[in-house]
Design a protein around this motif. Structure first.
Motif, PDB file in Angstrom:
ATOM      1  N   SER A   1       5.086  17.945   5.362  1.00  0.00           N
ATOM      2  CA  SER A   1       5.561  19.166   5.500  1.00  0.00           C
ATOM      3  C   SER A   1       5.334  19.494   7.149  1.00  0.00           C
ATOM      4  N   VAL A   2       5.906  20.655   7.500  1.00  0.00           N
ATOM      5  CA  VAL A   2       5.866  21.105   9.014  1.00  0.00           C
ATOM      6  C   VAL A   2       5.791  22.651   8.884  1.00  0.00           C
ATOM      7  N   GLY A   3       4.842  22.967   9.808  1.00  0.00           N
ATOM      8  CA  GLY A   3       4.561  24.493  10.126  1.00  0.00           C
ATOM      9  C   GLY A   3       3.636  24.978   8.978  1.00  0.00           C
ATOM     10  N   GLU A   4       2.852  24.197   8.404  1.00  0.00           N
ATOM     11  CA  GLU A   4       1.804  24.593   7.453  1.00  0.00           C
ATOM     12  C   GLU A   4       0.739  25.558   8.104  1.00  0.00           C
ATOM     13  N   VAL A   5       0.537  26.521   7.748  1.00  0.00           N
ATOM     14  CA  VAL A   5      -0.313  27.495   8.142  1.00  0.00           C
ATOM     15  C   VAL A   5      -1.555  27.884   7.109  1.00  0.00           C
ATOM     16  N   VAL A   6      -2.937  27.449   7.501  1.00  0.00           N
ATOM     17  CA  VAL A   6      -3.929  27.695   6.622  1.00  0.00           C
ATOM     18  C   VAL A   6      -5.044  28.673   7.163  1.00  0.00           C
ATOM     19  N   PRO A   7      -5.281  29.703   6.595  1.00  0.00           N
ATOM     20  CA  PRO A   7      -6.392  30.681   6.949  1.00  0.00           C
ATOM     21  C   PRO A   7      -7.663  30.007   6.165  1.00  0.00           C
ATOM     22  N   ALA A   8      -8.711  29.810   7.145  1.00  0.00           N
ATOM     23  CA  ALA A   8      -9.854  29.463   6.251  1.00  0.00           C
ATOM     24  C   ALA A   8     -10.346  30.353   5.209  1.00  0.00           C
ATOM     25  N   ALA A   9     -10.248  31.501   5.155  1.00  0.00           N
ATOM     26  CA  ALA A   9     -10.550  32.523   4.036  1.00  0.00           C
ATOM     27  C   ALA A   9      -9.776  32.145   2.764  1.00  0.00           C
ATOM     28  N   GLN A  10      -8.606  31.299   2.808  1.00  0.00           N
ATOM     29  CA  GLN A  10      -7.750  31.237   1.698  1.00  0.00           C
ATOM     30  C   GLN A  10      -8.238  29.651   1.325  1.00  0.00           C
ATOM     31  N   ALA A  11      -8.910  28.940   2.021  1.00  0.00           N
ATOM     32  CA  ALA A  11      -9.218  27.634   1.502  1.00  0.00           C
ATOM     33  C   ALA A  11     -10.547  27.154   2.085  1.00  0.00           C
ATOM     34  N   PRO A  12     -11.479  27.847   1.634  1.00  0.00           N
ATOM     35  CA  PRO A  12     -12.864  27.281   2.168  1.00  0.00           C
ATOM     36  C   PRO A  12     -13.196  25.934   2.320  1.00  0.00           C
ATOM     37  N   ASP A  13     -12.825  25.116   1.270  1.00  0.00           N
ATOM     38  CA  ASP A  13     -13.079  23.623   1.510  1.00  0.00           C
ATOM     39  C   ASP A  13     -12.130  23.085   2.438  1.00  0.00           C
ATOM     40  N   LEU A  14     -11.136  23.423   2.548  1.00  0.00           N
ATOM     41  CA  LEU A  14     -10.251  22.787   3.673  1.00  0.00           C
ATOM     42  C   LEU A  14     -10.791  23.005   5.097  1.00  0.00           C
ATOM     43  N   ALA A  15     -11.469  24.197   5.382  1.00  0.00           N
ATOM     44  CA  ALA A  15     -12.025  24.603   6.594  1.00  0.00           C
ATOM     45  C   ALA A  15     -13.122  23.878   6.902  1.00  0.00           C
ATOM     46  N   THR A  16     -13.765  22.953   5.923  1.00  0.00           N
ATOM     47  CA  THR A  16     -14.702  22.111   6.361  1.00  0.00           C
ATOM     48  C   THR A  16     -14.258  20.894   6.874  1.00  0.00           C
ATOM     49  N   LEU A  17     -12.916  20.455   6.953  1.00  0.00           N
ATOM     50  CA  LEU A  17     -12.455  19.273   7.337  1.00  0.00           C
ATOM     51  C   LEU A  17     -11.938  19.173   8.582  1.00  0.00           C
ATOM     52  N   VAL A  18     -11.646  17.986   9.047  1.00  0.00           N
ATOM     53  CA  VAL A  18     -11.533  17.578  10.488  1.00  0.00           C
ATOM     54  C   VAL A  18     -10.285  18.447  11.139  1.00  0.00           C
ATOM     55  N   LEU A  19      -9.272  18.988  10.239  1.00  0.00           N
ATOM     56  CA  LEU A  19      -8.361  19.797  10.736  1.00  0.00           C
ATOM     57  C   LEU A  19      -8.687  21.066  11.539  1.00  0.00           C
ATOM     58  N   PHE A  20      -9.752  21.475  11.110  1.00  0.00           N
ATOM     59  CA  PHE A  20     -10.478  22.873  11.876  1.00  0.00           C
ATOM     60  C   PHE A  20     -11.268  22.550  12.932  1.00  0.00           C
ATOM     61  N   GLY A  21     -11.370  21.271  12.995  1.00  0.00           N
ATOM     62  CA  GLY A  21     -12.377  21.020  14.207  1.00  0.00           C
ATOM     63  C   GLY A  21     -11.751  20.346  15.443  1.00  0.00           C
ATOM     64  N   VAL A  22     -10.580  20.330  15.588  1.00  0.00           N
ATOM     65  CA  VAL A  22      -9.672  19.777  16.824  1.00  0.00           C
ATOM     66  C   VAL A  22      -8.909  20.471  17.512  1.00  0.00           C
ATOM     67  N   PRO A  23      -8.567  20.459  18.685  1.00  0.00           N
ATOM     68  CA  PRO A  23      -7.548  21.247  19.505  1.00  0.00           C
ATOM     69  C   PRO A  23      -6.200  20.869  18.950  1.00  0.00           C
ATOM     70  N   PRO A  24      -5.280  22.050  19.643  1.00  0.00           N
ATOM     71  CA  PRO A  24      -3.812  21.456  19.112  1.00  0.00           C
ATOM     72  C   PRO A  24      -3.401  20.436  20.287  1.00  0.00           C
ATOM     73  N   GLY A  25      -2.347  19.550  19.680  1.00  0.00           N
ATOM     74  CA  GLY A  25      -2.184  18.373  20.255  1.00  0.00           C
ATOM     75  C   GLY A  25      -3.040  17.123  19.976  1.00  0.00           C
ATOM     76  N   THR A  26      -3.620  17.319  18.609  1.00  0.00           N
ATOM     77  CA  THR A  26      -4.481  16.139  18.256  1.00  0.00           C
ATOM     78  C   THR A  26      -3.807  15.734  17.082  1.00  0.00           C
ATOM     79  N   VAL A  27      -3.887  14.508  16.752  1.00  0.00           N
ATOM     80  CA  VAL A  27      -3.541  13.808  15.382  1.00  0.00           C
ATOM     81  C   VAL A  27      -4.733  13.553  14.823  1.00  0.00           C
ATOM     82  N   VAL A  28      -4.967  13.744  13.479  1.00  0.00           N
ATOM     83  CA  VAL A  28      -6.132  13.326  12.496  1.00  0.00           C
ATOM     84  C   VAL A  28      -5.552  12.322  11.352  1.00  0.00           C
ATOM     85  N   ALA A  29      -6.546  11.639  10.964  1.00  0.00           N
ATOM     86  CA  ALA A  29      -6.065  10.830   9.615  1.00  0.00           C
ATOM     87  C   ALA A  29      -7.300  11.001   9.048  1.00  0.00           C
ATOM     88  N   PHE A  30      -7.448  11.446   7.690  1.00  0.00           N
ATOM     89  CA  PHE A  30      -8.624  11.525   6.754  1.00  0.00           C
ATOM     90  C   PHE A  30      -8.062  11.367   5.429  1.00  0.00           C
TER      91      PHE A  30
END
Length: 322
Positions: free
Chosen positions: A204-233
């Motif tokens: 998928s491209v351009g996924e936008v996820v607000p934490a308020a809609q996905a509290p569990d996802l907001a605990t994951l590494v995606l929410f902890g890195v600056p733009p221009g970072t690649v994460v594998a998890f």
């Protein structure tokens, strides 16, 4: 008494053997921050206390798994230090009434038995009990306060691909290899994701996820890195899918969308708060003595070695840093 002393001596030997290797640049340091250090002796004192007071720690020592407690001590030391800095910057203080109620009830007073439990789950309970209880409870309340402060305003935008089949290999290794490919240049991620989409992988491209809609996802590494970072998890241990994503935007002041999942639990808020500390761990100049392992930013934890981390966090080469 003689047998008890012999047992303690054996446990102490286990502690010494739990990790080896050269330390950081300062001899005797377990953790180095930019402005101070936590010594090996300080960590050892907590380990000794755990073995003296906690039956679960004694069981782990007998199973040669006391290194789990050592890593957990270091993890909590790192997070406590970074949290104190962030709380001061953010103007966060624990609710004194709630704090005093917790201390009056003291949920950490009872020892951990650990009988039949997962050792990796028992270690944090052990360390919570051998640390100063007031400090542990304050840390928990501050993490919840930090998570609550940003929960309604956090949002990330990312592109991703996935690893759903090992093809006879290791999914983790394949995900990290793909992350390295995506981080090779500013254009590489789009090329990799495009090729995977053509091959039928979930992308998928351009996924936008607000934490308020996905509290569990907001605990994951995606929410902890600056733009221009690649994460594998791996989002869930119950599923074998790995996600490899590039974060395009991270916003801590996003406008509310109006739609919100149920109010997050205290545990979710604390986990979100912990994730928000991720950039500050790097800014604090944290360096870990190799005897305790390596810092794993995906898990916000220590891993025994770089080959045993729960994923990867890679800045894109040649990308402008925010």
């Amino acid at each position: 008494m003689g047998r008890s002393r012999s047992l303690l001596a054996a446990f102490a030997a286990c502690l010494v053997l739990a990790g080896c290797g050269s330390g950081p640049s300062q001899v005797g340091a377990a953790v180095l921050f930019d402005d101070h250090q936590v010594t090996v002796d300080q960590v050892q004192d907590l380990l000794d206390k755990a073995v003296r007071e906690q039956p679960a720690a004694q069981q782990l020592a007998q199973q040669h798994k006391l290194d789990l407690v050592g890593r957990e001590i270091v993890r909590q030391v790192v997070l406590h230090d970074v949290l104190a800095r962030v709380a001061q910057r953010e103007g966060l203080v624990p609710d004194q009434q709630v704090l005093e109620q917790f201390l009056a009830d003291d949920p950490l007073a009872e020892p951990v038995s650990g009988s039949g439990a997962d050792p990796s789950q028992v270690a944090p309970q052990i360390v919570n009990r051998v640390r100063d209880h007031r400090e542990v409870i304050i840390d928990s309340l501050l993490l919840q306060a930090l998570g609550q402060k940003y929960f309604d305003r956090m949002s990330v935008t990312f592109d991703y691909t996935s690893v759903t089949s090992d093809g006879g290999g290791d999914r983790r290794a394949k995900a990290i290899d793909k992350a390295e490919q995506m981080a090779a240049s500013p254009a590489a991620a789009a090329d990799v994701i495009g090729a995977d989409a053509a091959a039928g992988e979930r992308t998928s491209v351009g996924e936008v996820v607000p934490a308020a809609q996905a509290p569990d996802l907001a605990t994951l590494v995606l929410f902890g890195v600056p733009p221009g970072t690649v994460v594998a998890f791996q989002p869930s241990q119950e599923q074998q899918v790995w996600i490899v994503a590039i974060v395009r935007a991270r916003d801590l002041n996003a406008p509310s969308s109006g739609a919100q999942a149920a109010q997050p639990s205290a545990a979710q808020l604390a986990a979100i708060g912990r994730r928000l500390l991720q950039p500050d761990v790097g800014q604090a100049g944290v360096r870990i003595n190799p005897r305790y392992g390596v810092w794993d930013p995906v898990a916000m934890n220590l891993a025994p070695s770089s080959g045993e981390t729960t994923g990867a966090v890679l800045p894109v080469k040649g990308a402008a840093q925010p």
